[in-house]
Write a protein that holds these residues in place. Structure first.
Motif, short mmCIF file in Angstrom:
data_model
loop_
_atom_site.label_atom_id
_atom_site.label_comp_id
_atom_site.label_asym_id
_atom_site.label_seq_id
_atom_site.Cartn_x
_atom_site.Cartn_y
_atom_site.Cartn_z
N ILE A 379 -29.31 -0.23 -7.66
CA ILE A 379 -30.12 -0.81 -6.60
C ILE A 379 -31.60 -1.01 -7.33
O ILE A 379 -32.11 0.36 -7.76
CB ILE A 379 -30.36 0.24 -5.35
N LYS A 380 -32.26 -2.12 -6.91
CA LYS A 380 -33.48 -2.20 -7.58
C LYS A 380 -34.53 -2.11 -6.11
O LYS A 380 -34.50 -3.23 -5.51
CB LYS A 380 -33.61 -3.44 -8.20
N PRO A 381 -35.03 -1.04 -5.88
CA PRO A 381 -35.75 -0.95 -4.92
C PRO A 381 -36.82 -1.91 -4.75
O PRO A 381 -37.48 -2.22 -5.39
CB PRO A 381 -36.59 0.47 -5.05
N GLY A 382 -36.67 -2.78 -3.37
CA GLY A 382 -37.47 -3.94 -2.98
C GLY A 382 -36.62 -5.24 -3.27
O GLY A 382 -37.19 -6.35 -2.88
N SER A 383 -35.47 -5.27 -3.96
CA SER A 383 -34.75 -6.45 -4.11
C SER A 383 -33.68 -6.48 -2.83
O SER A 383 -33.21 -5.58 -2.34
CB SER A 383 -34.15 -6.42 -5.46
N MET A 384 -33.44 -7.77 -2.65
CA MET A 384 -32.43 -8.23 -1.54
C MET A 384 -31.23 -7.83 -2.06
O MET A 384 -30.11 -8.07 -1.22
CB MET A 384 -32.61 -9.34 -0.83
N GLY A 385 -30.97 -7.93 -3.40
CA GLY A 385 -29.54 -7.86 -3.90
C GLY A 385 -29.21 -9.24 -4.52
O GLY A 385 -29.98 -9.95 -4.84
N LYS A 386 -27.78 -9.35 -4.40
CA LYS A 386 -27.21 -10.69 -5.09
C LYS A 386 -26.57 -11.38 -3.99
O LYS A 386 -25.83 -10.97 -3.23
CB LYS A 386 -26.29 -10.33 -6.36
N PRO A 387 -26.15 -12.77 -4.22
CA PRO A 387 -25.47 -13.60 -3.48
C PRO A 387 -23.79 -13.10 -3.22
O PRO A 387 -23.47 -12.71 -4.15
CB PRO A 387 -25.48 -14.83 -4.01
N LEU A 388 -23.65 -13.09 -2.01
CA LEU A 388 -22.15 -12.86 -1.77
C LEU A 388 -21.30 -13.41 -2.46
O LEU A 388 -21.45 -14.65 -2.86
CB LEU A 388 -21.93 -13.02 -0.40
N PRO A 389 -20.13 -12.97 -2.92
CA PRO A 389 -19.22 -14.11 -3.35
C PRO A 389 -18.90 -15.07 -2.57
O PRO A 389 -18.66 -14.86 -1.35
CB PRO A 389 -17.78 -13.00 -3.52
N ALA A 406 -35.34 -24.23 -9.26
CA ALA A 406 -36.54 -23.87 -10.14
C ALA A 406 -35.85 -23.32 -11.85
O ALA A 406 -35.00 -22.77 -11.89
CB ALA A 406 -37.37 -22.54 -9.90
N ALA A 407 -36.46 -24.07 -12.81
CA ALA A 407 -35.87 -23.65 -13.96
C ALA A 407 -36.25 -22.43 -14.73
O ALA A 407 -35.47 -21.73 -15.31
CB ALA A 407 -36.36 -24.85 -15.17
N LYS A 408 -37.56 -21.96 -14.35
CA LYS A 408 -37.80 -20.79 -14.95
C LYS A 408 -37.45 -19.48 -14.25
O LYS A 408 -37.66 -19.26 -13.02
CB LYS A 408 -39.52 -20.59 -15.11
N PRO A 409 -37.34 -18.29 -14.77
CA PRO A 409 -36.81 -17.33 -14.17
C PRO A 409 -38.21 -16.52 -13.58
O PRO A 409 -39.25 -16.80 -14.11
CB PRO A 409 -36.23 -16.32 -15.37
N LEU A 410 -38.04 -15.84 -12.55
CA LEU A 410 -39.16 -15.50 -11.85
C LEU A 410 -40.00 -16.41 -11.22
O LEU A 410 -41.01 -16.06 -10.57
CB LEU A 410 -39.95 -14.46 -12.68
N ALA A 411 -39.58 -17.60 -10.94
CA ALA A 411 -40.35 -18.81 -10.24
C ALA A 411 -40.11 -18.52 -8.84
O ALA A 411 -39.26 -18.06 -8.41
CB ALA A 411 -39.93 -20.23 -10.82
N ILE A 412 -41.29 -18.47 -8.15
CA ILE A 412 -41.15 -18.42 -6.63
C ILE A 412 -41.15 -19.77 -6.21
O ILE A 412 -41.66 -20.80 -6.58
CB ILE A 412 -42.82 -17.80 -6.42
N SER A 454 -34.08 -11.88 -14.13
CA SER A 454 -33.29 -12.28 -15.23
C SER A 454 -31.83 -11.54 -14.94
O SER A 454 -30.72 -11.90 -15.44
CB SER A 454 -33.76 -11.95 -16.46
N ASP A 455 -31.63 -10.53 -14.12
CA ASP A 455 -30.22 -9.98 -13.98
C ASP A 455 -29.78 -10.60 -12.80
O ASP A 455 -28.82 -10.05 -12.24
CB ASP A 455 -30.65 -8.29 -13.61
N GLY A 456 -30.35 -11.31 -12.12
CA GLY A 456 -29.73 -12.16 -11.06
C GLY A 456 -30.07 -11.72 -9.70
O GLY A 456 -29.29 -12.03 -8.66
N TYR A 457 -30.92 -10.47 -9.74
CA TYR A 457 -31.26 -10.03 -8.11
C TYR A 457 -32.43 -10.97 -7.75
O TYR A 457 -33.32 -11.39 -8.33
CB TYR A 457 -32.06 -8.51 -8.51
#
Ligand code: ATP
Ligand code: MG
Length: 583
Positions: A379-389, A406-412, A454-457
């Motif tokens: 768990i990364k506190p503050g993250s919603m996690g990753k998409p469901l399968p 969005a192409a760039k990681p961390l883009a809002i 970049s970890d997909g969270y």
């Protein structure tokens, strides 16, 4: 701001329903998920059959499905067989009164057993169920009943007298009103109990087409006028499998979802998912109370607990000593939904309960959990996690001719989903244009802003209406709120942007203090200083005001648009879901 990752041990991971997320993502198909359910011949199905009858038919009729805790603390158990028979009786009552497939049955009830029986019986009869939150006033009730063309209403005498009686002439489509505590009923009202007693406990559940309407849910009204969201019977496929994957539900679990069925969480995960997964679910009639909640967790041996940030923050406010006085050793998994969950709350959970709260994200529109922190996941506190399968989520940017990922990681950008999962809404009732606007270039646009690391969270930034633009920065209220939440004096906080000629908007925070803290200038400056240190001067609030309460929806969400309207002296807009918030 980043916080330490909360790691799961190999042992913990191995025991979960989904030990390997990536494997599950690769193997998942909605067809396979559907095969977990019985269905009816010809591809038909019925949510209530999957929730109840299926278990009775496979020999689990004697298992407790619902343990009801009345306000006075009294416990009543309903087995799967009890619910089967009672929902059959309810379906027979509807049919006797002339209900036809597709008719809408509304409930206006507190969390009493009849609400759960009515929901299941309505679905069995092929009607559409619309649960209304019992604290609504007459006007919101009327508007919602008009939109859904309510034909039947199940309510109590008290709620009827207070809220519905005066509206009857204005609701010509409303044919039958059934009172759960009917007794001697006046003309135009029926005694549900009497009707149930003379109804047969046998009923042939209506086989429904995948796309037949099943549920009508109104959104929380956080951003404006609530929308009437339509869901179909096929949605149960998503409820069932997401209950296993995102809530880690297992058949022997005792599960407590604290949400009221008047909001989508209380139906998707407070009725359907737990029952299709064959667990014992706890329903507490009473409202939030710190001691009662800890007692319930301990005495009922709750294994899986699904609650909301507002409640978690209230527990935090009451301190860390109380939970330690209870034996919570049966608790295995804690999840949260409805609002961004501050990292502080996740970490607090880990310290006090020995496990983090697992945040997940979804909406009335999505019908089921879409992005989640899984039991097997770090768990990364503050993250919603990753998409469901089975769910493709993306961060998209809007252009004149449509949207692009969005192409760039961390883009809002806007959090978007590829349509096609079973519990996706099929319409905003009476609002085709608003519905169509949710889709662009084969994406469903959620109206929330987020980013992906970049970890997909995925990380929630804010609702698009709430995001603040200040001196060239895009500031999400959640980030600012979370930083302030880390201060020992802060119990709750809402952040808005106030128009400013020079920088566009300045960040302003409304802070509710913990018990034992007094609002004064020194504390105000201390909070600003703390935020500056955490966020830097460009993002930290320039102004902080103290409040006793924040305006919230009845489902517990902070209404930042109201903080803003009040700050700027603008009209308050639709406040039908506002919980009273005397300052
Ligand atoms: P309305 O659409 O009427 O303004 P609403 O969006 O609050 O109301 P819901 O469908 O009940 O109605 O809530 C879904 C919204 O709640 C999401 O779009 C998001 O803004 C917020 N939300 C839910 N879960 C989370 C979460 N885990 N983190 C951040 N926000 C969340
Ligand atoms: Mg919404």
């Amino acid at each position: 701001m980043t916080h330490d990752i909360i790691h799961k041990t190999l042992e913990e991971v191995r025991q979960t329903n989904m030990p390997d997320y990536l494997n599950e993502v690769a193997d998942f198909s909605w067809n396979n998920a559907r095969a977990l359910l019985d269905g009816f011949p010809g591809g038909k199905l019925n949510i209530a059959y999957e929730a109840i009858d299926r278990h009775v038919n496979s020999g689990k009729g004697d298992k407790v499905a619902l343990r009801w805790i009345a306000k006075d603390g009294q416990r009543t158990d309903f087995t799967y067989r009890d619910l089967e028979q009672k929902s059959n009786q309810f379906a027979n009552v509807l049919k006797t009164l002339g209900a036809e497939t597709g008719d809408t049955v509304y409930s206006l009830l507190g969390r009493v057993p009849e609400l759960y029986i009515a929901a299941l019986g309505t679905l069995k009869a092929g009607c559409v169920f619309c649960p209304l939150f019992s604290a609504f006033g007459p006007e919101p009730i009327k508007v919602r009943m008009e939109i859904g063309k309510a034909k039947f209403l199940i309510t109590s005498r008290k709620l009827y007298k207070r809220k519905v009686e005066g509206l009857r002439d204005e609701l010509p489509k409303l044919e039958e009103i059934l009172l759960v505590d009917g007794g001697e009923v006046d003309t135009g009202l029926r005694d549900l109990d009497g009707l149930m007693k003379s109804a047969s406990p046998n009923f042939a559940v209506e086989p429904m087409a995948q796309e037949d309407k099943a549920l009508l849910h109104f959104t929380s009204g956080t951003t404006g006028k609530p929308k009437g969201v339509v869901h179909v019977h096929e949605a149960v496929v998503a409820h069932h499998v997401t209950g296993q994957i995102a809530l880690d539900l297992r058949p022997d679990d005792i599960y407590w979802c604290t949400a009221d069925p008047g909001w989508v969480t209380g139906t998707s995960y407070g009725i359907i998912a737990p029952l299709t997964n064959g667990v014992t679910m706890i329903v507490d009639e009473a409202e939030f109370d710190t001691n009662r909640w800890y007692q319930t967790l301990a005495e009922e041996h709750v294994n899986v607990w699904y609650t909301a940030p507002t409640a978690i923050r209230m527990l935090m406010k009451a301190g860390s000593e109380l939970p330690k006085a209870h034996n919570l050793s049966e608790l295995r998994f804690m999840a949260s939904v409805g609002e961004p969950l501050n990292p502080e709350a996740v970490i607090w959970g880990n310290e006090v309960f020995g496990m983090p709260f697992h945040d997940n994200w979804w909406q009335t529109e999505t019908g089921g959990i879409m992005i989640a922190n899984y039991a097997s996941m770090d768990i990364k506190p503050g993250s919603m996690g990753k998409p469901l399968p089975g769910i493709t989520a993306g961060i998209v940017e809007k252009f004149k001719d449509g949207v692009r990922e969005a192409a760039k990681p961390l883009a809002i950008g806007e959090l978007a989903l590829k349509p096609g999962w079973p519990s996706m809404m099929r319409a905003y009732l009476n609002e085709d244009e608003r519905y169509k606007k949710c889709f662009s270039d084969d994406w469903y646009l959620s109206g929330d802003l987020a980013m992906r690391d970049s970890d997909g969270y995925f990380w929630f930034v804010g609702r698009s209406d709430d995001v603040i633009k200040s001196a060239g920065h895009l500031i999400g209220p959640f980030e600012v709120e979370s930083a302030l939440m880390e201060h020992e004096a802060v119990a709750e906080v809402g952040v808005i942007g106030v128009p400013d000629e020079t920088v566009g908007q300045i960040v302003k925070a409304f802070v509710v203090l913990k018990l034992n803290y007094q609002p004064d200038e020194e504390l105000r400056l201390d909070l600003i200083g703390h935020a500056r240190k955490q966020l830097g001067p460009a993002v930290a609030p320039k102004d902080i005001a103290f409040r006793k309460n924040l305006p919230k929806t009845r489902s517990g969400k902070i209404m930042r648009r109201l903080l803003k309207a009040r700050e700027l002296g603008l009209p308050e807009g639709d406040i039908s879901t506002l919980e009273s918030d005397e300052q």
